[in-house]
Design an enzyme around this catalytic site. Structure first.
Site, mmCIF file in Angstrom:
data_model
loop_
_atom_site.group_PDB
_atom_site.id
_atom_site.type_symbol
_atom_site.label_atom_id
_atom_site.label_comp_id
_atom_site.label_asym_id
_atom_site.label_seq_id
_atom_site.Cartn_x
_atom_site.Cartn_y
_atom_site.Cartn_z
ATOM 1 N N TYR A 90 1.293 -0.735 -0.376
ATOM 2 C CA TYR A 90 -0.141 0.265 0.207
ATOM 3 C C TYR A 90 0.162 1.403 -0.106
ATOM 4 C CZ TYR A 90 -4.278 -1.915 1.693
ATOM 5 O OH TYR A 90 -5.921 -2.904 1.316
ATOM 6 N N ASN A 135 -7.355 1.880 4.042
ATOM 7 C CA ASN A 135 -7.890 0.897 5.377
ATOM 8 C C ASN A 135 -6.543 0.998 6.575
ATOM 9 O OD1 ASN A 135 -10.182 0.652 6.628
ATOM 10 N ND2 ASN A 135 -9.698 -1.605 6.973
ATOM 11 N N GLU A 137 -6.014 -0.448 8.693
ATOM 12 C CA GLU A 137 -6.059 -0.388 10.285
ATOM 13 C C GLU A 137 -4.809 1.175 10.568
ATOM 14 O OE1 GLU A 137 -7.444 -3.427 9.965
ATOM 15 O OE2 GLU A 137 -5.472 -3.965 9.472
ATOM 16 N N ASN A 195 -9.601 1.037 -2.112
ATOM 17 C CA ASN A 195 -9.875 -0.283 -1.445
ATOM 18 C C ASN A 195 -11.123 -0.643 -0.916
ATOM 19 O OD1 ASN A 195 -7.774 -2.415 0.056
ATOM 20 N ND2 ASN A 195 -9.180 -1.054 1.333
ATOM 21 N N GLU A 196 -11.200 -1.614 -1.431
ATOM 22 C CA GLU A 196 -12.811 -2.651 -0.361
ATOM 23 C C GLU A 196 -13.849 -1.372 -0.785
ATOM 24 O OE1 GLU A 196 -11.670 -3.641 3.599
ATOM 25 O OE2 GLU A 196 -10.427 -5.587 2.535
ATOM 26 N N TYR A 264 -10.673 -12.954 5.328
ATOM 27 C CA TYR A 264 -9.878 -13.536 6.896
ATOM 28 C C TYR A 264 -11.009 -14.174 6.985
ATOM 29 C CZ TYR A 264 -7.833 -9.352 5.382
ATOM 30 O OH TYR A 264 -6.666 -8.286 5.279
ATOM 31 N N GLU A 307 -6.244 -9.688 -1.202
ATOM 32 C CA GLU A 307 -5.692 -9.738 -0.069
ATOM 33 C C GLU A 307 -6.763 -10.865 0.863
ATOM 34 O OE1 GLU A 307 -6.853 -6.225 2.728
ATOM 35 O OE2 GLU A 307 -6.008 -5.425 1.741
ATOM 36 N N TYR A 372 1.040 -8.780 13.425
ATOM 37 C CA TYR A 372 -0.102 -9.039 12.668
ATOM 38 C C TYR A 372 -0.040 -10.613 12.494
ATOM 39 C CZ TYR A 372 -4.024 -8.848 9.508
ATOM 40 O OH TYR A 372 -5.731 -8.157 9.113
#
Length: 1020
Positions: A90, A135, A137, A195-196, A264, A307, A372
């Protein structure tokens, strides 16, 4: 776009394939390109690069989470070594844009260009994802914090204000990336838009368009194209939610070339309850079904996961060290093979290396660590999950037939055991097949034994034919191959998993592996004899010659064994531990290199590179301790160099060179001592003059934020005063009266895990300590513990920490005081409000570390945390003390300088450990509490947010480059005591590991550690 090229999924397999022809899929799938280039193409099966099909196995890292450009090579070499063919990053608009109209692609880690040149040099394809929203996080999802005021509209739509704000970034980053596209000789193959963002339709069933979303996506695509981006454009839909942006479903505005899905299946956070609405009830090791979704969403495109879960982030209050239990090597083994069973041919793991939320990079969801539970840990260590992932990525790199397969079945009918399910994948051109085996109920952790019915070029077989049954031991999956090509040879079948192969001196060397103590069986066509060159580590060996093949059954104990076939082909048998440290290292930088121009090395912790110069084989890598190494290399090799030093060869029989590398590397850290301390909250004193350049008077009466503040004060939202991250200090005055106020009501928003403390006329009147989930708090504080002035203004000071801006639409949620009201028998109002900003506000004095590194504490503003600051006002901390203490409520800064001298050739990983009084750490002799917040600064970088009352993170890795491995290191800690009982912490550091390495950890990183400047004094 669709073009006239087609690829026939044909039947030309020959009559010998019993029962196969009738099942073949004869669909003619279109071959696509984007109309600008055919360098990268795609179809129903996979991506094609320069006309060659690829199984793309990628993994993500974020350069802005490891702000040391020299270490990006370290990570990419580790990614390459594992067999990944690509990696993904990213970009971060907010990191590159400290204020409107200003972009920084030059200072320190802001210059990410070297990542793209390294991709070319090392030999990895690159997927680039520049946002503008990511995004991740990240604070505000990667948006610049100056966009969060509301002045730019809703964000992430076609509002002209927002488009105007993003255009300089979007155009410039496209221009920076363009020269590195594969179309221009670089290695960037795909370019992600947004993104998403599943926002193409207001109603998916009727395809009622969401005009603002469609025009926004189209605008991003157009600007990228106008600025040189001619690679395929991709997008990642979240969690099988929605059907946006696919050209297979519509010709609507905003469609991308290739659509993918993020997933996920365990949960993107250690707090699995947060994923229940997406994934349903959490059941460990329960896989999800993607196959049907891809058939519906993108039938003429490759099944692509931009992802897929590489781990999970650890939220505030999460377990110390993260959540690896259900995300360890078993997860990697099962879930990544499960993707293959569903015909996924392009995978990018999020994250492959997580890194650190240094400064205030994190969103409100997470603390400092962004480890992570990734295969490469935050401190850059290769953990078992890395090695378990590696045994699959090495396979997918050389399994060229896997990039074009149809799924012919998926059931328990293939297996002799109804508890085991098998998916049959077959290449329609070559007949090679891949049988992916797993528990029929994937959460099952039982031990199951079974045989499998397969179709081969020599007919239908039940395998193994001679040896013990195949075993699934716990949360495990295995890929059984048939008619698998390696070089000029063919495996008729193998119940042991293929790891890799190489063609050396014209002869194939094939590596197979099974878990320790399990059995395997394989048949090689075109040769009818075999012998064991090394019987010392195997048992129950059987060789079964055939008319035109040979079958070998074996049970593998620990280590490596060697089988030699009659024609000189060698089969290396490995158990799991041996497979983990068996490296297939190319002699060139071709990302597609598979089997040729390769050496095989068994033993080291890491093999980074191999080069053959004349008869000298030069290897580089890392060693944990003394290691016996075996090297499969050309017979012409006359010497072996490891990390620039010639090794002593023990043996060179049969093309296998053996040697011993390394020793027991050690390094001891000096003790952290010599602390000095000073007050870092002078602002509460009545005689403090809030007139320096640090202070701004709040005069704005109307907010642009969609959540308006109470009208009784000026706008006190920090972002509308050009202040964005860290701790914020408010200083308000109100007059003395005959009937003074008795309380103050405060309503403050700071994001999850935020807190604040309040003083009146230097007297502490209370704190909100925060919780892991609370984003806003309103509370009334009594003045009963303070002395009100009778003849001059009273001074109210509020210190808060802004944990971050929220993600997605929540980025516009305000930060700061929404309401401050004096309460009492009369009517009151504040005379004036001032806010302290960081040094320089949006014009940061420290562009290398900016814009998310510093808040507004006094110590930060004047630069006590920076190298070179003369700490003249400091008090010595007792040399006998192992603790840093703050008596009562307040903020102090502690500082020391500690030298390091790390020898050349060592990779020493260092972490700081911060602890506070608790029932599991230590008891304070003075009765101090853990009601505190501390910030750890290392050479000016804020590398730890320690909130023991809420969070559980105590270990904070700090990389070389931030640390000076050959010089003085300035360590500073601010401790904010939020209780009248005072606070105490202990600060130490530890060596996480020491490796002998070829990587130069003694690089000159001085440019990353700029020192104190005189201008800081103006912000006192």
């Amino acid at each position: 776009m669709l073009i006239s090229k087609t690829v026939l999924s044909g039947l030309a397999l020959g009559a010998s394939f019993v029962g196969v022809s009738a099942q073949q899929n004869s669909t003619r799938w279109p071959l696509h390109d984007n109309g600008l280039t055919d360098t990268v193409e795609w179809d129903h099966y996979s991506f094609l690069i320069n006309g060659q099909r690829h199984f793309v196995f990628s993994g993500e890292f974020h350069y802005w989470r490891i702000p040391v450009p020299e270490l990006w090579r370290d990570l990419l070499e580790k990614i390459k070594a594992a067999g990944f063919t690509a990696f993904s990053i990213y970009n971060h608009w907010g990191y590159h844009s400290p204020k409107p109209g200003v972009l920084d692609f030059e200072n320190g880690a802001h210059n990410f260009t070297s990542i793209m040149t390294l991709a070319k040099e090392i030999g990895l394809y690159m997927i680039i994802r520049p946002g503008p929203y990511v995004n991740a996080e990240a604070n505000a999802g990667g948006l610049p914090l100056w966009t969060t005021t509301g002045a730019y509209g809703k964000l992430r739509d076609n509002d002209p204000r927002y488009l105007e704000a993003l255009t300089p970034y979007w155009a410039n980053i496209s221009k920076i990336i363009a020269p590195h596209l594969i179309t221009n000789g670089g290695n960037v193959i795909l370019y992600q838009i947004e993104n998403e963002y599943a926002e193409q339709w207001l109603d998916e069933e009727t395809h009622e368009p969401n005009t603002s979303g469609q025009e926004y996506m189209q605008y991003l695509e157009d600007v990228a194209r106008e600025n040189g981006i001619d690679a395929p454009l991709i997008h990642n839909l979240p969690n099988m939610n929605g059907h946006s942006w696919s050209k297979d479903l519509s010709n609507a505005t905003g469609n991308v070339d290739v659509i993918g899905v993020d997933s996920y299946p365990t949960c993107w956070t250690c707090n699995v309850s947060e994923c229940a609405s997406t994934n349903g009830e959490y059941i460990p090791y329960k896989t999800l079904i993607y196959y049907d979704y891809f058939k519906e969403l993108s039938p003429t495109q490759p099944s692509f996961m931009p992802e897929f879960q590489g781990g999970s982030y650890n939220p505030w209050g999460g377990p110390q060290g993260g959540c690896p239990d259900d995300l360890g090597p078993d997860f990697a083994n099962l879930f990544y093979r499960n993707l293959i069973s569903q015909r996924v041919s392009a995978i990018s793991l999020y994250m492959l290396y997580g890194g650190t939320n240094w400064g205030w990079h994190a969103s409100t969801d997470v603390a400092t660590s962004y480890d992570y539970s990734s295969p490469i840990s935050e401190n850059r260590k290769l953990i078992e999950k890395y090695y378990e992932t590696k045994v699959l990525t090495q396979f997918t790199k050389i399994a060229q037939d896997l990039s074009k397969v149809d799924r012919l079945g998926n059931s328990t009918k293939y297996s002799s055991n109804p508890a085991v399910s098998v998916a049959e994948l077959r290449n329609p051109d070559t007949g090679a097949a891949f049988y992916v085996t797993q528990h029929e109920y994937t959460p099952s952790g039982t031990v199951e034994k079974f045989t499998v019915k397969v179709n081969t070029s020599e007919g239908a077989l039940t395998i193994p034919q001679y040896g013990s049954q195949i075993t699934l031991n716990g949360h495990q999956s295995k890929i059984i191959v048939t008619d698998f090509k390696f070089g000029s040879k063919t495996l008729l079948y193998s119940t042991a998993e293929v790891l890799t192969y190489a063609v050396i001196d014209g002869k194939e060397v094939l590596a197979l592996w099974v878990p320790t103590g399990e059995s395997g069986e394989f048949t090689v066509k075109g040769v009818n004899s075999a012998k064991f060159a090394d019987k010392g580590r195997t048992a129950n060996i059987e060789i079964h010659p055939g008319a035109n093949n040979v079958t070998v059954s074996f049970m593998q104990r620990s280590g490596m064994s060697l089988v030699e076939l009659g024609d000189g082909t060698r089969i290396v048998l490995l158990d799991r531990s041996a497979a983990h440290v068996f490296w297939s290292t190319p002699l060139n930088n071709d990302p597609a290199e598979a089997g040729n121009n390769t050496v095989l090395v068994h033993g080291p912790y890491l093999v980074r590179s191999a080069k053959l110069e004349g008869c000298d084989l030069k290897l580089t890598g890392d060693i944990q301790n003394s290691t016996e190494v075996s090297i499969f290399a050309p017979k012409s090799v006359c010497s072996v160099n490891w990390n620039g030093k010639k090794t002593s060869v023990k043996s060179a029989k049969g093309g296998v060179i053996t040697t011993t590398l390394g020793g027991d590397a050690k390094f001891e850290l000096p003790t952290i001592s010599g602390w000095k301390s000073a007050d870092s909250l002078p602002e509460i004193a009545k005689d403090y003059s809030a007139t320096s350049k640090a202070w701004v008077v709040a005069t704005k009466t109307n907010s642009s934020n969609p959540t308006p503040p109470a009208p009784n004060n000026p706008v006190l939202y920090v972002d509308e005063n050009d202040i964005h991250v860290g701790n914020h200090i408010y200083r308000a005055t109100f007059p003395s009266t005959d009937e003074p106020p008795t309380d103050v009501y405060l309503n403050i928003t700071g994001g999850r895990a935020f807190s604040y403390s309040v003083w009146l006329n230097s007297d502490f009147i209370g704190s909100w300590l925060g919780t892991a989930t609370t984003e806003q708090n309103d509370q009334t504080f009594s003045f009963s513990n303070a002395t009100l002035s009778t003849d001059e203004d009273n001074i109210l000071v509020v210190v808060m920490d802004n944990s971050a801006h929220d993600l997605r639409d929540g980025a516009l949620n305000p930060r700061g005081i929404t309401n401050a009201t004096l309460i009492g028998p009369g009517s009151y109002s504040f005379t004036e409000w001032k806010l302290a900003g960081n040094a320089g506000f949006e014009d940061h004095l420290d562009p290398v570390r900016a814009p998310l590194n510093e808040g507004s504490l006094y110590a930060e503003r004047v630069g006590i945390h920076l190298p070179g600051y003369e700490f003249d006002e400091a008090e010595e901390v007792s040399s006998n003390s192992t603790s840093l203490t703050v008596p009562g409520a307040g903020i102090r800064v502690f500082r020391t300088v500690v030298p390091l001298s790390v020898p050349q050739g060592l990779d020493v990983s260092i972490s700081f450990r911060l602890t506070a009084p608790s029932n599991v750490t230590f008891t304070s002799a003075e009765g101090y509490t853990n009601q505190l917040r501390a910030l750890l600064f290392v050479n000016g970088y804020q590398y730890g947010r320690f909130n023991p009352y809420i969070g559980h993170q105590i270990d904070f890795p700090v990389p070389p480059g931030v640390l000076d491995y050959n010089g003085d290191n300035t360590i500073a800690v601010t401790v904010w005591s939020q209780s009248v009982d005072g606070a105490e912490i202990k600060v130490d550091w530890n060596v996480d590991y020491v490796h002998e390495t070829s990587f130069d950890m003694n690089f000159d990183g001085a440019y990353l550690r700029p020192g104190w400047i005189e201008e800081r004094r103006e912000y006192a």
